[in-house]
Design an enzyme around this catalytic site. Structure first.
Site, short mmCIF file in Angstrom:
data_model
loop_
_atom_site.label_atom_id
_atom_site.label_comp_id
_atom_site.label_asym_id
_atom_site.label_seq_id
_atom_site.Cartn_x
_atom_site.Cartn_y
_atom_site.Cartn_z
NE ARG A 173 -4.18 -1.58 -0.01
CZ ARG A 173 -4.23 -2.58 -0.87
NH1 ARG A 173 -3.21 -2.82 -1.68
NH2 ARG A 173 -5.31 -3.33 -0.96
CG HIS A 215 -2.28 -1.09 -7.75
ND1 HIS A 215 -2.86 -0.27 -6.81
CD2 HIS A 215 -2.34 -2.34 -7.22
CE1 HIS A 215 -3.26 -0.98 -5.77
NE2 HIS A 215 -2.96 -2.24 -6.00
#
Length: 310
Positions: A225, A273
């Protein structure tokens, strides 16, 4: 006949519209899945939040549970209108994809492959890299994904240390926990992999203090994250040489703005991502099994602890 609301971006429904009903049917449950179900008729929600604001779950009076399609639940776990059980996604496809990404980039940095792939000056430096057993790697977060990555790296011969909030035992991995354990895990690490969940306690885990504990010239991999890293401290560590490179797959703002300094920094690799993706075929099997369990009154898989945030 149970009714499941598929609450995710429209493009996701195209990926699940056939495999999810098929998995539910194989689980022996009679249910209808659709992105359009009247609020009062929704029994379960298959949840993959997009870019919209918080969902008002109170509008579903007969809601029994919410099955998240994502491993991370930080965008929904604090939603006060969500009072039914919430599960997070843990599936083989997600795990395998993360192991492949992490292993690939750890080996890339361990072997110094960038210098050979991009070599405009045609330098002939035939210095061989050390063996894996001489390259300490630390994995922060030893849950489903972190534990699998730590185990894979240990199998390759790396001396692997890991850290988790609660004590863990993993074959071939030196496991630490607690505040002192985090210091021990990071001390002199040459490659660090971040796979912690994002909670208030893990915000900015990698800050100036933590970067200073690493071996000089260490490498950071963050497929976890974005908020786990203090961005300013990271840039300072890269500029000072304390950190040799950072490969980042997650960011505080996504997509990463075009003017963000990470894009142009020579010691930063940005990946969009893609470290691991929820695969519809394997994820559908997990949702179907949790639906079966819910209908049978059995404990749900991967139930989120609201106090811990994951």
């Amino acid at each position: 006949m149970r009714r499941l609301l598929f609450m995710a971006p429209a493009r996701r429904w195209a990926e699940y519209r056939e495999v999810l009903p098929g998995a539910i049917a194989r689980a022996g449950i009679k249910a209808e899945v659709s992105p359009e179900v009247p609020d009062a008729e929704v029994d379960y929600i298959v949840y993959g939040p997009g870019d919209g604001g918080p969902t008002d779950f109170a509008r579903f009076p007969n809601l029994r549970a919410v099955f998240s399609l994502w491993a991370g639940v930080e965008t929904v776990v604090g939603n006060e209108s969500l009072t039914v059980p919430l599960t997070r996604m843990v599936d083989p496809g997600l795990r395998e994809g993360m192991v492949e990404y992490v292993t690939g980039h750890v080996l890339r940095h361990h072997l110094g492959m960038d210098a050979h792939i991009v070599n405009p000056d045609r330098d002939w430096d035939n210095t061989a890299p050390p063996l894996a057993r001489h390259r300490p790697v630390t994995v922060l977060g030893l849950g489903e994904l972190g534990g699998a990555c730590a185990g894979a790296l240990a199998t390759l011969g790396f001396p692997v240390s890991g850290w988790s909030r609660s004590p863990k035992t993993l074959p071939g991995v030196t496991c630490h926990s607690g505040e002192d354990g985090l210091d021990a895990a990071l001390s002199d690490a040459e490659i660090v992999v971040l796979l912690l969940p994002h909670t208030p306690e893990t915000e900015n885990t990698m800050d100036a203090k933590r970067f200073a504990q690493l071996a000089l010239g260490a490498v950071l991999l963050n497929p976890g994250r974005g908020a786990l890293v203090d961005d300013e401290a990271l840039l300072e560590a890269l500029d000072s040489g304390q950190l040799g490179h950072a490969t980042l797959d997650t960011f505080r703002e996504e997509p990463l703005p075009g003017d963000h300094p990470f894009w142009a920094h020579p010691k930063v690799t940005v990946t969009p991502h893609i470290a691991s993706e929820t695969r519809p075929d394997t994820a559908s099997e997990v949702v179907a099994e949790n639906l079966r369990r819910a209908e049978a009154g059995e404990p749900l898989l991967h139930l989120v602890d609201r106090k811990l945030g994951y």
